[in-house]
Design an enzyme around this catalytic site. Structure first.
Site, PDB file in Angstrom:
ATOM      1  N   ASP A  92       9.864 -56.878 -40.332  1.00 18.63           N
ATOM      2  CA  ASP A  92      10.168 -58.241 -40.750  1.00 18.63           C
ATOM      3  C   ASP A  92      10.143 -58.258 -42.277  1.00 18.63           C
ATOM      4  O   ASP A  92       9.342 -57.567 -42.898  1.00 18.63           O
ATOM      5  CB  ASP A  92       9.104 -59.167 -40.180  1.00 18.63           C
ATOM      6  N   ASP A 275       9.985 -60.704 -30.144  1.00 18.62           N
ATOM      7  CA  ASP A 275       8.705 -60.157 -30.614  1.00 18.62           C
ATOM      8  C   ASP A 275       7.712 -61.304 -30.742  1.00 18.62           C
ATOM      9  O   ASP A 275       8.106 -62.454 -30.931  1.00 18.62           O
ATOM     10  CB  ASP A 275       8.865 -59.480 -31.975  1.00 18.62           C
ATOM     11  N   CYS A 313       0.764 -56.049 -10.669  1.00 19.98           N
ATOM     12  CA  CYS A 313       0.890 -55.255 -11.892  1.00 19.98           C
ATOM     13  C   CYS A 313       0.423 -53.824 -11.661  1.00 19.98           C
ATOM     14  O   CYS A 313      -0.540 -53.578 -10.925  1.00 19.98           O
ATOM     15  CB  CYS A 313       0.064 -55.904 -13.014  1.00 19.98           C
ATOM     16  N   CYS A 315      -0.156 -51.660 -14.419  1.00 19.60           N
ATOM     17  CA  CYS A 315      -0.619 -51.119 -15.697  1.00 19.60           C
ATOM     18  C   CYS A 315      -1.962 -50.408 -15.510  1.00 19.60           C
ATOM     19  O   CYS A 315      -2.629 -50.524 -14.474  1.00 19.60           O
ATOM     20  CB  CYS A 315      -0.740 -52.233 -16.742  1.00 19.60           C
ATOM     21  N   CYS A 318      -4.918 -52.784 -14.603  1.00 20.15           N
ATOM     22  CA  CYS A 318      -4.928 -53.295 -13.234  1.00 20.15           C
ATOM     23  C   CYS A 318      -5.168 -52.196 -12.205  1.00 20.15           C
ATOM     24  O   CYS A 318      -5.680 -52.464 -11.110  1.00 20.15           O
ATOM     25  CB  CYS A 318      -3.611 -54.014 -12.943  1.00 20.15           C
ATOM     26  N   HIS A 344      -2.767 -54.742 -20.842  1.00 19.32           N
ATOM     27  CA  HIS A 344      -2.187 -55.462 -19.708  1.00 19.32           C
ATOM     28  C   HIS A 344      -1.142 -56.482 -20.164  1.00 19.32           C
ATOM     29  O   HIS A 344      -0.042 -56.549 -19.594  1.00 19.32           O
ATOM     30  CB  HIS A 344      -3.282 -56.181 -18.920  1.00 19.32           C
TER      31      HIS A 344
END
Length: 381
Positions: A92, A275, A313, A315, A318, A344
């Site tokens: 940015d 983002d 989920c 991930c 999890c 997560h």
């Protein structure tokens, strides 16, 4: 594909699936980009980002230029080597940070002066200086210096911000010379559709003039000045028209937006990239995203809950930890709680956009959007 080529892999209504080539590999949209403001995504190592299948990571020009300084990042070999992340990166311009410090900002046709939040010294950025800094930092994609108007703001103020942003876009494009890096222009205009369209037309005219003189074009387009205090519905009054007024052969990047429902709706309006610091910031506050909505892990109802955060989920968090354990970590202010929740939450948004892309390619995005909007989670984000 050649460097910074964009291939449209599929469409469904206004929703798009793109592949974009950079010097550090390609990325596919729709996609969410984790924010690593100071060349680090808080609580997540670069190795873990890759394991999460994160594609593009952001860093911020304002903060890196203040500390440790663009010259040091360049000496390290650029931001990829500095933080040891080998995938595509975006910086940015820092304009949002500069103009959020309204009390210290002095603006003129040449650029902007502001006071560093780190040590109070006065800094002046011209568009050319901003490009010099971003080229030293060395991300694959850089953003033009622009003026982001707050909400609410008087129309005349927003109109002046559009004029400044357009003038600076022209100077940024002329000053940007790094061959393995591309520059995105930024659309401003607040909630005024006519000012937004004026901003887009100015960017296209700037690009046409540059190309006619043997110069470069914009590699894509940021849509700035949304999610600055307005309601989601106010944003969506104009967002679709703005996105679809941009050239369809390059990415459209809605800057600073990470609300799951907003992402899904914006993809349906033709936006490709997003983002936001939201997934890691909320994680540090003890909040988890889930397929049923936000979860405040300080809540006593999780104290004896030995199930995963989100049953849908896959991930690392999890697959390996329970709600009861994560609540314990959060209540104890243990660092691991923020880390596991950050992993997560980032995975949640990355996976949401992967599923959105699959729906576009399958020609079922309308169904995907409808299912999300009718889900238990939709009204909680």
């Amino acid at each position: 594909m050649a460097l910074f080529d964009c291939h449209i892999d599929g469409t469904c209504g206004h929703a798009r699936a793109l592949t974009y080539e950079t010097a550090h590999g390609n990325f596919q949209t729709p996609m969410f980009m984790p924010v690593g403001t100071a060349a680090t995504v808080k609580g997540i190592t670069p190795k873990e980002l890759r394991e999460l299948d994160s594609q593009v990571v952001l860093a911020n020009t304002y903060h890196l230029s203040m500390r440790p300084g663009a010259d040091l990042v360049e000496e390290a070999g650029g931001v990829h080597k500095f933080m040891n992340y080998d995938g595509p990166m975006l910086t940015d311009s820092g304009g949002f940070q500069v103009f959020s410090l309204a009390d210290t900002v002095k603006l003129d046709d040449d650029g902007v002066q502001f006071q560093s939040i780190y040590d109070g010294h006065r800094v002046k950025w011209t568009p050319e200086k901003n490009m010099e800094i971003q080229q030293k930092i060395g991300a694959d994609i850089v953003m033009q210096l622009d003026q982001c108007a707050p909400y609410p703001a008087e129309r005349d103020f927003v109109a002046r911000a559009v004029d400044y942003s357009s003038a600076w876009a022209k100077r940024c494009l002329a000053a940007h010379t790094k061959e393995d890096q591309t520059l995105f222009g930024i659309v401003q205009g607040g909630m005024h559709l006519d000012l937004r369209l004026k901003s887009i037309n100015s960017l296209i005219e700037i690009e046409d003039e540059s190309l006619s003189n043997g110069g470069r074009r914009f590699g894509g387009f940021g849509i700035g000045g949304y999610s600055v205090g307005e309601s989601h519905e106010t944003m969506f009054e104009t967002l679709g028209d703005v996105a679809r007024a941009l050239p369809d052969d390059r990415p459209r990047y809605l800057m600073g937006v990470g609300n799951p429902t907003t992402l899904v709706r914006a993809v349906g309006e033709g936006v490709d990239m997003f983002d936001c610091v939201l997934p890691t910031r909320t994680a540090r506050m003890g909040t988890a995203f889930s397929s049923t909505g936000r979860m405040n892990m300080r809540n006593a109802k999780f104290a004896h809950d030995f199930t995963p955060l989100d049953h849908e989920c896959h991930c690392y968090t999890c697959q390996n930890f329970t709600r009861a354990y994560i609540r314990h970590l959060v209540k104890q202010n243990e660092m691991l709680g923020s880390i596991l929740l950050s992993m997560h939450n980032i995975h949640f948004l990355l996976d949401l956009m992967r599923r959105a892309r699959a729906a576009v390619l399958d020609g079922t995005y309308d169904e995907f959007l409808s299912n999300w909007m009718n889900s238990e989670a939709a009204n909680d984000y």
